[in-house]
Design an enzyme around this catalytic site. Sequence first.
Site, PDB file in Angstrom:
ATOM      1  N   CYS A  40      -5.263   0.568   5.167  1.00 47.99           N
ATOM      2  CA  CYS A  40      -4.240   0.203   6.143  1.00 47.99           C
ATOM      3  C   CYS A  40      -2.846   0.570   5.647  1.00 47.99           C
ATOM      4  O   CYS A  40      -2.603   0.697   4.449  1.00 47.99           O
ATOM      5  CB  CYS A  40      -4.286  -1.296   6.407  1.00 47.99           C
TER       6      CYS A  40
ATOM      7  N   GLU B 119      -0.108  -1.276   5.605  1.00 50.78           N
ATOM      8  CA  GLU B 119       0.543  -2.317   4.819  1.00 50.78           C
ATOM      9  C   GLU B 119       0.139  -2.234   3.356  1.00 50.78           C
ATOM     10  O   GLU B 119       0.990  -2.310   2.456  1.00 50.78           O
ATOM     11  CB  GLU B 119       0.177  -3.710   5.374  1.00 50.78           C
TER      12      GLU B 119
END
Length: 155
Positions: free
Chosen positions: A71, A73
């Site tokens: 991901c 993040e």
Amino acid sequence: MERSIKINYQVLQRSELSEEQLRLEAAALKAAEGAYAPYSHFHVGAAVLLDNGEIVTGSNQENAAYPSGLCAERTALFWAASQWPEAAVECLAIVATNEAGRVPFISPCGACRQVILETATRYHPFPVLLCGEQEAFLLEDSRQLLPFGFDGSAL
């Protein structure tokens, strides 16, 4: 005995975002353009402001073997920690787009919430800005993304 958890957040209109928040949102949006998302067509960008002034970005990177992707993040937070291990995170902004354009709301997955919690434990809690096209959700304390989180105190 019934108990409840209260999550404090603000819903901000674009006009209410600070110059710094808009700069982080723009960096996250630019990062989303670099996402590799041939399967989901869901492009996520994250921008991390460090206490040394650096802005580190990341985008989601998919893989045909789904667990092998990463991901936005986590990409941004891991890159920031590997390049500037002593620099604390001051703010994290997240945006997403799909084939229709900007998504109205984005929220981190569970694995990202765990990494965000660990990052806050490593340095200090920081704000998280979940940026939609018209409004953003601001959590002043990143730890609120994961109530009952698992941290090193449980080991």
